[in-house]
Design an enzyme around this catalytic site. Structure first.
Site, PDB file in Angstrom:
ATOM      1  N   LYS A 181       0.657  -0.970  -0.412  1.00 58.26           N
ATOM      2  CA  LYS A 181      -0.031  -0.107  -0.389  1.00 58.26           C
ATOM      3  C   LYS A 181       1.362   1.295  -0.226  1.00 58.26           C
ATOM      4  O   LYS A 181       1.495   1.286   1.372  1.00 58.26           O
ATOM      5  CB  LYS A 181      -1.080   0.310   0.965  1.00 58.26           C
ATOM      6  CG  LYS A 181      -1.976   0.912   0.929  1.00 58.26           C
ATOM      7  CD  LYS A 181      -2.366   2.389   1.659  1.00 58.26           C
ATOM      8  CE  LYS A 181      -1.187   2.931   2.066  1.00 58.26           C
ATOM      9  NZ  LYS A 181      -1.237   4.302   1.393  1.00 58.26           N
ATOM     10  N   GLY A 219      -5.038   1.616   3.857  1.00 56.25           N
ATOM     11  CA  GLY A 219      -3.060   0.873   4.984  1.00 56.25           C
ATOM     12  C   GLY A 219      -4.060   0.410   6.566  1.00 56.25           C
ATOM     13  O   GLY A 219      -3.899  -0.564   7.364  1.00 56.25           O
ATOM     14  N   GLU A 257       9.487   1.766  10.891  1.00 51.86           N
ATOM     15  CA  GLU A 257      10.933   2.436   9.997  1.00 51.86           C
ATOM     16  C   GLU A 257      10.522   4.266   9.991  1.00 51.86           C
ATOM     17  O   GLU A 257       9.485   4.417   9.222  1.00 51.86           O
ATOM     18  CB  GLU A 257      11.560   2.013   8.861  1.00 51.86           C
ATOM     19  CG  GLU A 257      12.144   1.377   8.510  1.00 51.86           C
ATOM     20  CD  GLU A 257      13.813   1.234   9.318  1.00 51.86           C
ATOM     21  OE1 GLU A 257      13.914   2.617   9.941  1.00 51.86           O
ATOM     22  OE2 GLU A 257      14.469   0.479   8.796  1.00 51.86           O
ATOM     23  N   CYS A 290      14.963  10.471   5.571  1.00 49.37           N
ATOM     24  CA  CYS A 290      14.699  10.130   7.208  1.00 49.37           C
ATOM     25  C   CYS A 290      16.132  10.517   8.141  1.00 49.37           C
ATOM     26  O   CYS A 290      15.722  11.073   8.478  1.00 49.37           O
ATOM     27  CB  CYS A 290      13.653   8.486   7.688  1.00 49.37           C
ATOM     28  SG  CYS A 290      14.732   7.741   6.260  1.00 49.37           S
ATOM     29  N   GLU A 391      10.438  16.742  13.758  1.00 44.58           N
ATOM     30  CA  GLU A 391      11.307  16.101  11.769  1.00 44.58           C
ATOM     31  C   GLU A 391      10.590  17.422  10.832  1.00 44.58           C
ATOM     32  O   GLU A 391       8.937  17.410  10.892  1.00 44.58           O
ATOM     33  CB  GLU A 391      11.294  14.529  11.332  1.00 44.58           C
ATOM     34  CG  GLU A 391      11.348  14.569  10.684  1.00 44.58           C
ATOM     35  CD  GLU A 391      11.224  12.846   9.769  1.00 44.58           C
ATOM     36  OE1 GLU A 391       9.968  12.735   9.610  1.00 44.58           O
ATOM     37  OE2 GLU A 391      12.286  12.247   9.196  1.00 44.58           O
TER      38      GLU A 391
HETATM   39  P1  NAD Z   1       3.697   9.304   6.376  1.00 43.31           P
HETATM   40  O1  NAD Z   1       3.544   8.756   7.665  1.00 43.31           O
HETATM   41  O2  NAD Z   1       2.285  10.083   6.819  1.00 43.31           O
HETATM   42  O3  NAD Z   1       2.699   8.126   5.137  1.00 43.31           O
HETATM   43  C1  NAD Z   1       3.419   6.618   5.554  1.00 43.31           C
HETATM   44  C2  NAD Z   1       2.697   5.886   4.459  1.00 43.31           C
HETATM   45  O4  NAD Z   1       1.168   5.258   6.104  1.00 43.31           O
HETATM   46  C3  NAD Z   1       1.535   6.526   3.863  1.00 43.31           C
HETATM   47  O5  NAD Z   1       2.096   4.920   2.596  1.00 43.31           O
HETATM   48  C4  NAD Z   1       0.325   6.748   4.062  1.00 43.31           C
HETATM   49  O6  NAD Z   1      -0.843   6.332   2.923  1.00 43.31           O
HETATM   50  C5  NAD Z   1      -0.139   5.632   5.400  1.00 43.31           C
HETATM   51  N1  NAD Z   1      -0.925   5.737   6.340  1.00 43.31           N
HETATM   52  C6  NAD Z   1      -1.702   7.513   6.787  1.00 43.31           C
HETATM   53  N2  NAD Z   1      -2.118   6.900   8.007  1.00 43.31           N
HETATM   54  C7  NAD Z   1      -2.585   5.733   8.554  1.00 43.31           C
HETATM   55  C8  NAD Z   1      -2.977   5.313   9.454  1.00 43.31           C
HETATM   56  N3  NAD Z   1      -3.801   5.603  10.102  1.00 43.31           N
HETATM   57  N4  NAD Z   1      -2.392   3.834   8.963  1.00 43.31           N
HETATM   58  C9  NAD Z   1      -2.236   3.333   8.303  1.00 43.31           C
HETATM   59  N5  NAD Z   1      -0.927   3.730   7.224  1.00 43.31           N
HETATM   60  C10 NAD Z   1      -1.492   5.038   6.660  1.00 43.31           C
HETATM   61  O7  NAD Z   1       5.020   9.478   5.526  1.00 43.31           O
HETATM   62  P2  NAD Z   1       5.017  10.155   4.245  1.00 43.31           P
HETATM   63  O8  NAD Z   1       4.684  11.642   4.818  1.00 43.31           O
HETATM   64  O9  NAD Z   1       4.804   9.514   3.688  1.00 43.31           O
HETATM   65  O10 NAD Z   1       6.468  10.456   4.706  1.00 43.31           O
HETATM   66  C11 NAD Z   1       7.238  10.981   5.441  1.00 43.31           C
HETATM   67  C12 NAD Z   1       8.202  10.422   6.540  1.00 43.31           C
HETATM   68  O11 NAD Z   1       8.888   8.838   6.325  1.00 43.31           O
HETATM   69  C13 NAD Z   1       8.528  10.678   7.702  1.00 43.31           C
HETATM   70  O12 NAD Z   1       8.835  11.134   9.166  1.00 43.31           O
HETATM   71  C14 NAD Z   1       9.893  10.287   6.984  1.00 43.31           C
HETATM   72  O13 NAD Z   1      11.041  10.053   8.010  1.00 43.31           O
HETATM   73  C15 NAD Z   1       9.783   8.905   7.378  1.00 43.31           C
HETATM   74  N6  NAD Z   1      10.681   7.995   7.038  1.00 43.31           N
HETATM   75  C16 NAD Z   1      11.433   7.051   7.331  1.00 43.31           C
HETATM   76  C17 NAD Z   1      12.547   6.166   6.789  1.00 43.31           C
HETATM   77  C18 NAD Z   1      13.384   5.019   7.782  1.00 43.31           C
HETATM   78  O14 NAD Z   1      13.624   4.535   7.016  1.00 43.31           O
HETATM   79  N7  NAD Z   1      12.869   5.380   9.129  1.00 43.31           N
HETATM   80  C19 NAD Z   1      12.021   6.677   5.322  1.00 43.31           C
HETATM   81  C20 NAD Z   1      11.846   7.130   3.751  1.00 43.31           C
HETATM   82  C21 NAD Z   1      10.896   8.254   4.762  1.00 43.31           C
END
Ligand code: NAD
Length: 487
Positions: A181, A219, A257, A290, A391
């Site tokens: 997803k 999700g 992550e 990240c 962040e």
């Molecule tokens: P996000 O948390 O907003 O969304 C991530 C995913 O979760 C998306 O697919 C989103 O649709 C889904 N999602 C949102 N709400 C949900 C819920 N309630 N239940 C299930 N799924 C849900 O993150 P983003 O804005 O897409 O990405 C940026 C974030 O990702 C930053 O915080 C960044 O640090 C993190 N990130 C972490 C790593 C790592 O390896 N630690 C790598 C890349 C990005």
């Protein structure tokens, strides 16, 4: 540029959403539509979960390692053959600048597929544990590794190919069945996996790709459904917490992550001090990483010099960003208008808290209708300010002075996050001593690369639970069973 519309891939079929819904995929460079993507409903996700469960329970996928390896090699070859399309998507859908596309967005993850296959070949599937006498007699014991089950893979938009390779390839090789997803902003980067898996001849239900405009509904279905054994999530810490809460009733196994606020510590004896300090510019991929080093810690004794270096470096950066056609550029727009507003909100918070802006600070309207924010740098930041604690996920550096090594360690560790970091010094032992005391999952010393396909990557504290990449990245998708034979 227009791309072919994205389809769902469910139970071995490439198709539109059951209700025909589609949504607009927007280019961060222009704000224009570059394609339409299938907008899955709850009924589509329901079918994907049922198909993945059936494929896990009723086919030999979890036990047939030869078949899995063959099909993953085929899928990997097809991904590699699609490199040009993936690079175009990384640029136009993800908004990566050309200099960033070839490496972290596409080149590196494609090359990692072969490394992951090598790690797979090293897995010890059965480990004899010897005989042990007990009160009912002697037992001959064996430890057996087996697939964890149905995996829900939930991904963010910033480096979608990298993250999907890091999750889907080990999960499939481990024998799991998978439902991807992706983030709503980057549907095509994931839809291509369905298309290529269909061409490679994957058995129905083994891999499913379900794109949707709503970030939450599909999700959360994965997180709450008891037919899903494990959630492999990369995204923000806030959503990670929500997943933990929503996964609790089914005691979901979670691999998370999450976000980071990593420190770059430049010590007073760092050779080429100016180059070391300039490494703290948060410009690659507009800070949407990240593990980006977003807190720059510099010694009080050389603070004014460091500020001068940054002023010159940002002034010199001038127009070397935000051009989609410039080959070497590393910084483009932010992913969306929403993200741009969020980042601008942090910049306002920084000003309001009394941090001093020495570069940037605005949306860059002169670059067109895309979602640009200028490379931005705050100095005179204290570690209790919102811009130092949260962040931002945008091109915003915060510069914090420290008194001595102990103070640098204290500030670096005074964070809810613990993902990554870097220490730069002319004295290797001093830098290593500090690195060992920083509470993060990875840390570089003197430009060492701590993030690599063969090293586990994952956060301490609120940066996550579990590890991606390396052998540890496979363990996330495996269970260990103890079998004892009475002899
Ligand atoms: P996000 O948390 O907003 O969304 C991530 C995913 O979760 C998306 O697919 C989103 O649709 C889904 N999602 C949102 N709400 C949900 C819920 N309630 N239940 C299930 N799924 C849900 O993150 P983003 O804005 O897409 O990405 C940026 C974030 O990702 C930053 O915080 C960044 O640090 C993190 N990130 C972490 C790593 C790592 O390896 N630690 C790598 C890349 C990005």
């Amino acid at each position: 540029m227009m791309f072919p519309d994205g389809k769902l891939y469910i139970n071995g079929k490439l198709r539109d959403a059951e209700n025909g819904a589609r949504y607009e995929d927007i280019s961060p460079w222009t704000g224009e539509v570059i394609a339409l993507a299938a907008d899955a409903s709850a009924a589509d996700m329901e079918e994907a979960i049922a198909a993945a469960r059936k494929a896990f329970d009723e086919t030999d996928w979890p036990t047939n390692r030869t078949l899995r390896r063959e099909l993953v090699v085929k899928l990997g070859d097809k991904l590699k053959a699609s490199k040009d399309r993936l690079m175009a998507l990384a640029q136009h859908e993800v908004g990566a600048a050309k200099g960033f596309v070839a490496g972290p967005q596409v080149g590196s993850p494609l090359s990692y597929i072969d490394d992951l296959l090598k790690i797979f070949d090293e897995i010890e599937w059965e480990k004899p544990m010897g005989d042990r006498p007990g009160w009912v007699g002697t037992s001959r014991r064996t430890l057996v590794k087996e697939a964890a089950g149905v995996v829900g893979v939930i991904t963010p938009w910033n480096v979608p190919l990298y993250i999907t390779v890091g999750k889907v390839i080990p999960a499939l090789l481990a024998g799991c069945t998978v439902i991807v997803k992706p983030a709503p902003d980057t549907p095509l980067m994931s839809a291509i996996w369905g298309e290529l898996a269909a061409e490679a001849g994957f058995p129905p239900g083994v891999l499913n790709v379900v794109t949707a405009a709503d970030p939450v509904v599909t999700g959360e279905m994965l997180v709450t459904d008891k037919r899903v054994d494990l959630i492999s999530f990369t995204g923000s810490t806030g959503v990670g917490k929500r997943i933990m809460e929503k996964g609790a009733p089914t005691l979901k196994r979670l691999f998370l992550e999450l976000g980071g606020k990593s420190a770059l510590i430049v010590l007073d004896d760092a050779p080429n001090f100016a180059q070391a300090v300039a490494m703290g510019m948060v410009t690659p991929h507009a800070g949407q990483g990240c593990a980006t080093l977003t807190r720059l810690l510099v010694p009080r004794s050389r603070y004014d010099e460091a500020v001068g270096v940054l002023q010159a470096a940002y002034a010199g950066y001038g127009d070397k960003w935000g051009d989609p056609d410039a080959p070497g550029q590393m910084m483009g727009p932010l992913i969306s208008a929403r993200q741009r507003e969020r980042v601008l909100g942090y910049i306002e918070a920084g000003k309001a808290e009394g941090a001093r802006l020495i570069a940037g600070g605005k949306a860059a309207a002169d670059k067109g209708a895309g979602f640009f924010v200028e490379p931005t740098c705050f100095v005179d930041v204290t570690n209790d300010m919102k811009i130092a604690r949260e962040e931002i996920f945008g091109p915003v550096a915060v510069v914090i002075p420290f008194e001595d090594d102990e103070d640098a360690i204290r500030i670096a560790n005074d964070s809810d996050y613990g993902l990554s970091g870097m220490v730069l010094s002319g004295d290797t032992e001093r830098a290593m001593r500090i690195a060992r005391r920083i509470r993060t999952g990875t840390i570089g010393v003197n430009f060492g690369a701590s993030i690599s396909v063969d090293l586990p990557f994952g956060g301490y504290k609120q940066s996550g639970i579990g590890k991606e990449w390396g052998m540890e990245g496979f363990d996330e998708y495996l269970e260990t069973k103890a079998i004892a034979l009475g002899v």
